[in-house]
Design a protein around this motif. Structure first.
Motif, short mmCIF file in Angstrom:
data_model
loop_
_atom_site.label_atom_id
_atom_site.label_comp_id
_atom_site.label_asym_id
_atom_site.label_seq_id
_atom_site.Cartn_x
_atom_site.Cartn_y
_atom_site.Cartn_z
N ARG A 39 0.83 -1.21 0.00
CA ARG A 39 0.00 0.00 0.00
C ARG A 39 0.86 1.26 0.00
O ARG A 39 0.58 2.22 -0.74
CB ARG A 39 -0.91 -0.01 1.23
N THR A 247 -9.14 6.55 -1.00
CA THR A 247 -9.65 5.33 -1.62
C THR A 247 -11.13 5.53 -1.84
O THR A 247 -11.88 5.79 -0.89
CB THR A 247 -9.40 4.11 -0.72
N GLU A 256 -13.28 0.52 -7.62
CA GLU A 256 -12.63 1.12 -6.46
C GLU A 256 -11.18 1.40 -6.79
O GLU A 256 -10.48 0.54 -7.33
CB GLU A 256 -12.73 0.19 -5.25
N ARG A 257 -10.73 2.61 -6.46
CA ARG A 257 -9.35 3.01 -6.77
C ARG A 257 -8.74 3.71 -5.57
O ARG A 257 -9.44 4.31 -4.74
CB ARG A 257 -9.33 3.95 -7.97
N ARG A 258 -7.43 3.62 -5.54
CA ARG A 258 -6.63 4.46 -4.66
C ARG A 258 -6.25 5.67 -5.49
O ARG A 258 -5.49 5.56 -6.46
CB ARG A 258 -5.40 3.70 -4.17
N GLU A 276 -6.14 1.01 -9.43
CA GLU A 276 -7.26 0.21 -8.96
C GLU A 276 -6.83 -0.60 -7.74
O GLU A 276 -5.73 -1.17 -7.71
CB GLU A 276 -7.75 -0.72 -10.06
N THR A 277 -7.69 -0.66 -6.72
CA THR A 277 -7.36 -1.44 -5.52
C THR A 277 -7.22 -2.93 -5.86
O THR A 277 -6.47 -3.65 -5.20
CB THR A 277 -8.43 -1.26 -4.45
N ILE A 280 -3.72 -3.35 -6.80
CA ILE A 280 -2.86 -3.36 -5.60
C ILE A 280 -2.96 -4.70 -4.90
O ILE A 280 -1.95 -5.28 -4.48
CB ILE A 280 -3.27 -2.21 -4.66
N ARG A 281 -4.19 -5.22 -4.81
CA ARG A 281 -4.36 -6.54 -4.19
C ARG A 281 -3.68 -7.62 -5.02
O ARG A 281 -3.14 -8.58 -4.45
CB ARG A 281 -5.84 -6.85 -4.02
#
Length: 713
Positions: A39, A247, A256-258, A276-277, A280-281
């Motif tokens: 993160r 977020t 969903e985005r950061r 996009e989260t 990241i995941r």
């Protein structure tokens, strides 16, 4: 053994759980740390991308703004008619400007009514009214500086890509409104640029106005986008209008985005960049999967090995249980054999004793029996009873069930006192050597049982020598019991009494049986086989040990170990069976005995001696008698083993209710007494003589009178 097996299985089971739980815990911890790290890395990447996009947008708008300023300088103070007259020249100049700016589609000069005077596209410009466009209307009311309009589509006859306008006001010489200078900017230019720099999966860029209108976006969509003024993004921007990192779920595509955003200085424009989260995941899952690639097989292998170990251990325990069951069956058979031998030995010896008693009783019934012979038969009965009592005591000693009367005495002095008696027992052909200790060796044990044990070992040594020889009795000290390291040790050490002979020794195949009751190598009629078993039982019950060392042809050494105690003490005097009976006139006894015959015998004997006796059959009846008047009695004489309330419980209750009233206990055997002692009460062992009974009653009553006299004075 079974407890150890259960513990080992439980340990393996816990190890299996730990082999999963510990790696899982470490994996969860590492995953959490990895998630935080990824993160933070993603946030830094977003900040860097936002820096690049912000710098790019600022340069683009500053370049367009300078270009419009340059056009404004060219036409400053020039009337519309002169601009039209110079249309060809100005067209070429605007066309060159657009060619140098790839982000600009076209440049226009409008008059005050919204008609094009010159543009960079065609000559002459079409007669179209552009006064309804936002980039024109925004300047009519006043000078607002550089205006950035919404995304628009070309108006016919013009075609091509969508654009948004960047415009400035044309002031007249008197400061009024003379028209508008406008540059049409390609949104695609920004989108293409964002596509080049947004190579990471899930990258996102946006260029938008402060009112929520989105001018350019990557990834691009086929419709105009305007943010809801009450939406989550607008609320965050309203709270932090300059810049922030959030977020959020996009209302446009539901992703969903950061997201990071920043406002361009001096322009009503925001630049946004994000990831996009889910991307990241995905990075986090990729990192975590690397841990799993190495950790999961190792964990599975460890778990499998522990599972195999558990299975193997269970199998071994199962085999051990089967072996133990077989051994237990063998031991059971051996115990039955030993029990048969024990039963046979007891039956043989007691039948001999009963034969003497029965014959003596039959002869005593003869009316013509001379007085000397009558006295001889009475003495024979008395002696036989004593021998039976001794036999019973030896059996209880081996079973560690006799009631001991521990007292503190010096072992060295006791052995010296016994030496004369031992000399008489073993005869003059055997030399006796007594080796005493250099300092007193005190123990807290039953002195009578100790003397019996020494005599039994000495007699056993005599029989092993079968003629001339030397018997050595040595008293010394030992720090610990031999071969008993795992057991708790006595802090003061142990007193060791060894009895060594020069006899024939013990064959190896008999070592395991020498302490068995009724086991003997002597000829029939020359021993009961209970002597060494009494030594063994006394040693064990006293917290000690007895060990044997022997070599064929060179003799044997028996060593008795007893726990040593600190300090000295006065030995209690043993009751003697041959002491004279004491007159009991003036003494009242409450006699408690559940066996009617024994109780009546004791009551008759005490009555003959002058005692006043009250016989009851239970502890409850005894308490009723005492409740009616405890002062009527000088002493309570009670059996220990009785149904309901035991004699020991009765004695404790009397001590609680009538502390001054003495209690004397009697018993042939009680497991409570053998394990815990008599709790401070006087104890008379069965079988007892009238003389012993009268002696102990006389002593406790006299002690009571002495205590009362001392209390008065």
């Amino acid at each position: 053994m079974q407890t150890a097996q259960r513990n080992s299985l439980r340990l393996l089971q816990w190890m299996m759980v730990a082999s999963l739980a510990l790696p899982l815990a470490l994996f969860v911890f590492a995953s959490a740390v990895s998630w935080v790290s990824i993160r933070e890395t993603a946030d830094r990447e977003i900040e860097r991308a936002l820096d690049v996009a912000h710098e790019h947008a600022l340069k683009v708008f500053e370049t367009i703004d300078r270009s419009l300023s340059e056009v404004a300088e060219i036409i400053r103070g020039v009337p519309d008619a002169d601009i039209i007259a110079r249309e060809q020249t100005l067209h070429l100049r605007l066309k060159q400007l657009v060619a140098s700016l790839p982000q600009v589609k076209s440049v226009w000069i409008f008059d005050a009514k919204g008609h094009a005077l010159v543009n960079s596209l065609v000559v002459p410009p079409p007669a179209i009214d552009f006064s309804d466009r936002d980039y024109f209307k925004s300047h009519v009311a006043g000078d607002i500086g550089t205006y950035i309009g919404e995304a628009l589509t070309p108006r016919p006859p013009y075609q091509g890509a969508a654009f948004f306008g960047v415009s400035r006001r044309r002031p007249s010489e008197d400061g009024g409104f003379a028209g508008v200078l406008q540059a049409s900017v390609f949104p695609e230019y920004f989108e293409n640029y964002y596509a080049r720099i947004g190579r990471e999966p899930g990258s996102y860029f946006a260029l938008g106005r402060t009112d929520g209108a989105v001018l350019a976006r990557f990834p691009a969509i086929d419709r105009d986008v305007r943010l809801d003024p009450n939406g989550p993004i607008e609320k965050v921007i309203a709270a932090n209008p300059t810049a922030d990192l959030i977020t959020v779920t996009s209302p446009t595509d539901g992703i969903e985005r950061r997201l990071g955003y920043r406002r361009l200085a001096e322009y009503p424009i925001y630049v946004g960049a994000g990831l996009e989260t889910s991307a990241i995941r995905a990075r986090w899952l990729s990192t975590v999967s690397q841990h799993l690639i190495f950790g999961a097989p190792a964990t599975a292998l460890l778990f499998a090995l522990l599972g195999l170990a558990l299975r193997r251990t269970r199998h071994l325990h199962f085999e051990a249980e089967k072996r133990e069951a077989a051994e237990e069956a063998l031991k059971h058979g051996q115990r039955l054999e030993a029990l048969g031998r024990l039963t046979g030995g007891v039956a043989h010896d007691f039948n001999n004793l009963l034969t003497v008693i029965r014959a003596s009783v039959d002869l005593l019934r003869r009316s013509d029996l001379p007085e000397p012979r009558r006295l001889r038969y009475i003495d024979a009965i008395s002696d036989t009873v004593n021998r039976a009592a001794k036999l019973t005591g030896q059996l209880l000693a081996f079973a560690r069930r006799q009631t001991l009367k521990p007292e503190v005495f010096d072992v060295g002095r006791s052995v010296q006192t016994l030496s004369e008696m031992i000399g008489t027992l073993i005869g003059s052909r055997i030399e006796i050597v007594i080796l005493g200790p250099e300092e007193p060796c005190f123990v807290n044990a039953d002195a009578g049982q100790f003397e019996t044990a020494i005599i039994n070992m000495a007699v056993n040594a005599r029989d092993a020598m079968e003629g001339p020889g030397r018997l050595t009795i040595a008293v010394g000290m030992a720090a610990s019991l031999p071969g008993a390291a795992p057991l708790p040790q006595n802090p003061y050490g142990y007193v060791a009494v060894s009895v060594a002979d020069t006899g024939i020794g013990i064959p190896p195949d008999q070592f395991e049986r020498i302490f068995e009751p009724f086991f003997t190598t002597k000829q029939a009629g020359h021993g009961t086989g209970l002597g060494l078993s009494q030594v063994f039982g006394f040693a064990k019950q006293s917290g000690g040990e007895v060990v044997v060392a022997s070599e064929l042809g060179k003799g044997s050494t028996f060593t008795l170990y007893l726990p040593r105690t600190a300090g000295g003490g006065q030995s209690l005097q043993m009751l003697r069976a041959d002491a004279s009976a004491i007159d009991g006139r003036g003494t009242s006894v409450l006699l408690v005995e559940d066996n009617a015959e024994v109780g009546q015998f004791a009551a008759d004997a005490l009555t003959d001696l002058g005692y006043t006796t009250r016989l009851v059959g239970s502890g409850a009846h005894a308490l009723e008698e005492l409740a009616a008047g405890a002062d009527r009695f000088d002493v309570v004489f009670t059996d220990v083993v009785m149904p309901g309330m035991t004699g020991l419980e009765l004695a404790q209750e009397i001590r609680r209710r009538h502390a001054d009233l003495p209690v004397v206990l009697t018993s042939g055997y009680s497991h409570v007494l053998s394990e815990h002692g008599s709790y401070g009460f006087e104890l008379l062992q069965k079988p007892y003589s009238v003389e012993q009974l009268s002696s102990v009653l006389h002593r406790v009553v006299r002690l009571r009178k002495v205590r009362r006299a001392n209390a008065v004075t």
